[in-house]
Design a protein around this motif. Structure first.
Motif, short mmCIF file in Angstrom:
data_model
loop_
_atom_site.label_atom_id
_atom_site.label_comp_id
_atom_site.label_asym_id
_atom_site.label_seq_id
_atom_site.Cartn_x
_atom_site.Cartn_y
_atom_site.Cartn_z
N ALA A 42 0.81 -1.29 -0.16
CA ALA A 42 -0.04 -0.04 0.10
C ALA A 42 0.82 1.23 0.03
O ALA A 42 1.97 1.30 0.70
CB ALA A 42 -0.97 -0.09 1.35
N ALA A 43 0.70 2.28 -0.89
CA ALA A 43 1.13 3.41 -1.02
C ALA A 43 0.60 4.64 0.38
O ALA A 43 -0.41 4.25 0.70
CB ALA A 43 1.21 4.17 -2.33
N GLY A 44 1.35 5.53 0.23
CA GLY A 44 0.82 6.60 1.34
C GLY A 44 1.84 7.56 1.74
O GLY A 44 2.19 8.59 1.32
N PRO A 45 2.56 7.20 2.71
CA PRO A 45 3.95 7.77 3.16
C PRO A 45 4.76 8.15 2.18
O PRO A 45 5.06 7.18 1.25
CB PRO A 45 4.42 7.11 4.30
N LEU A 46 5.59 9.23 2.47
CA LEU A 46 6.79 9.26 1.49
C LEU A 46 8.01 9.12 2.18
O LEU A 46 8.11 8.82 3.45
CB LEU A 46 6.78 11.06 1.09
N TYR A 47 9.06 8.92 1.81
CA TYR A 47 10.47 8.60 2.20
C TYR A 47 11.59 9.51 2.21
O TYR A 47 11.72 9.76 0.77
CB TYR A 47 10.76 7.06 1.78
N LEU A 48 12.30 9.82 3.16
CA LEU A 48 13.56 10.98 2.77
C LEU A 48 14.82 10.20 3.18
O LEU A 48 14.79 9.52 4.22
CB LEU A 48 13.17 12.00 3.90
N PHE A 79 6.50 8.42 -4.53
CA PHE A 79 5.58 9.04 -5.01
C PHE A 79 4.68 7.88 -5.90
O PHE A 79 5.47 7.08 -6.54
CB PHE A 79 5.88 9.99 -5.85
N GLU A 80 3.38 7.83 -5.77
CA GLU A 80 2.70 6.83 -6.47
C GLU A 80 1.36 7.47 -7.08
O GLU A 80 0.75 8.35 -6.35
CB GLU A 80 2.37 5.61 -5.66
N ALA A 81 1.01 7.16 -8.25
CA ALA A 81 -0.37 7.63 -8.60
C ALA A 81 -1.57 6.92 -8.29
O ALA A 81 -2.72 7.44 -8.11
CB ALA A 81 -0.43 7.57 -10.30
N GLY A 82 -1.27 5.67 -7.80
CA GLY A 82 -2.49 4.78 -7.32
C GLY A 82 -2.47 4.56 -6.02
O GLY A 82 -1.42 5.27 -5.23
N ASP A 83 -3.20 3.48 -5.52
CA ASP A 83 -3.39 3.44 -3.99
C ASP A 83 -2.08 2.33 -3.45
O ASP A 83 -1.77 1.73 -2.30
CB ASP A 83 -4.33 2.65 -3.61
N HIS A 85 2.32 0.35 -4.36
CA HIS A 85 3.33 0.82 -4.95
C HIS A 85 3.63 -0.11 -6.44
O HIS A 85 3.46 -1.33 -6.28
CB HIS A 85 4.80 0.45 -4.19
N GLU A 86 4.10 0.51 -7.55
CA GLU A 86 4.09 -0.24 -8.62
C GLU A 86 5.47 -0.87 -8.94
O GLU A 86 5.88 -1.59 -9.68
CB GLU A 86 3.75 0.67 -9.79
N SER A 87 6.38 -0.40 -7.94
CA SER A 87 7.87 -0.80 -8.00
C SER A 87 8.33 -1.17 -6.50
O SER A 87 7.37 -1.00 -5.51
CB SER A 87 8.83 0.24 -8.50
N TYR A 88 9.22 -1.64 -6.21
CA TYR A 88 9.81 -1.70 -4.93
C TYR A 88 10.90 -1.09 -4.66
O TYR A 88 11.88 -0.74 -5.74
CB TYR A 88 10.18 -3.23 -4.60
N ALA A 89 11.34 -0.80 -3.46
CA ALA A 89 12.64 0.08 -3.06
C ALA A 89 13.36 -0.71 -1.99
O ALA A 89 13.15 -1.43 -1.20
CB ALA A 89 12.15 1.38 -2.25
N GLU A 90 14.78 -0.65 -2.36
CA GLU A 90 15.90 -1.31 -1.48
C GLU A 90 16.94 -0.45 -1.20
O GLU A 90 17.36 0.56 -2.23
CB GLU A 90 16.47 -2.41 -2.39
N SER A 91 17.63 -0.61 -0.24
CA SER A 91 18.88 -0.04 0.16
C SER A 91 19.96 -0.63 -0.83
O SER A 91 20.12 -1.76 -0.88
CB SER A 91 19.17 -0.26 1.59
N VAL A 92 20.84 0.48 -1.17
CA VAL A 92 22.08 -0.02 -2.06
C VAL A 92 23.16 -0.33 -1.01
O VAL A 92 23.79 -1.45 -1.44
CB VAL A 92 22.28 1.13 -3.05
#
Length: 210
Positions: A42-48, A79-83, A85-92
């Motif tokens: 589920a999308a919602g919060p942003l991440y810094l 940021f997502e246009a829908g509800d 996440h269309e992608s996933y995020a990982e620490s490099v």
């Protein structure tokens, strides 16, 4: 042990205003390759990103990984246009990340819009990047983009692995290594280490991207 440069001082326009209208959580440390959020969450919060680097990835139907973005300190993602996440995020490389949640009814829409548009522009630039025919052009543009975002026109810090660069530029691992060697042999860059590239001829690198 290599000390990671901290590029957090390169604050983006709109970030300070965003932080005043959001509730930034404490910094959470994500180890190398740890998942920040999954594709389909589920999308919602942003991440810094406070320190380190994050990659934004997507798995294709045939199991290939595509990397659409790298985010470094001072940048906001999620940021997502829908509800979802269309992608996933990982620490490099071991990243410190704050979750940003809304604290009041009056959401700082102007600041969010500014940052969202920057994210969209970066995505469009990435599409143009992978559309270049020459692998040398792609690598030159990639190095110059990182130099600009890191605020250093002398050298570029590369915390990601070569296969990450390959998945971002639409190349193979072997091609990434070959192109870096070619740019080195042309006297355009110097490979100080696996994670640091010195830029010797900015004008020539820029001309390759025209």
């Amino acid at each position: 042990m290599h000390i990671q440069p901290n590029f957090r001082t390169n604050t983006h326009e709109g970030l300070d205003n965003l932080l005043t209208g959001m509730h930034p959580a404490a910094v959470t440390f994500f180890q190398t390759d740890a998942t920040v959020y999954a594709q389909g969450d589920a999308a919602g919060p942003l991440y810094l990103v406070e320190f380190g680097m994050v990659r934004i990835c997507r798995m294709t139907a045939d199991g290939r990984r595509l990397i659409s973005a790298f985010h470094m300190a001072g940048e906001v993602f999620g940021f997502e246009a829908g509800d979802v996440h269309e992608s996933y995020a990982e620490s490099v490389d071991g990243a410190g990340i704050r979750v940003l949640r809304q604290t009041c009814v009056d959401q700082p829409t102007g600041s969010i819009l500014t940052l969202a548009l920057k994210s969209l522009a970066r995505t469009q630039n990435h599409l143009m990047l992978v559309g270049r025919h020459s692998a040398n052009e792609r690598m030159a543009a990639f190095l110059l983009d990182l130099a600009d975002r890191q605020g250093d026109d002398k050298s570029v810090y590369l915390p990601m692995q070569r296969y990450d660069i390959a998945d971002y530029l639409g190349m193979t691992f072997e091609t990434v290594s070959r192109v870096l060697r070619a740019l080195k042999d042309q006297g355009l860059i110097r490979l100080r280490s696996v994670s640091e590239v010195e830029l010797l001829d900015l004008a020539a690198l820029s001309n390759m991207c025209d």
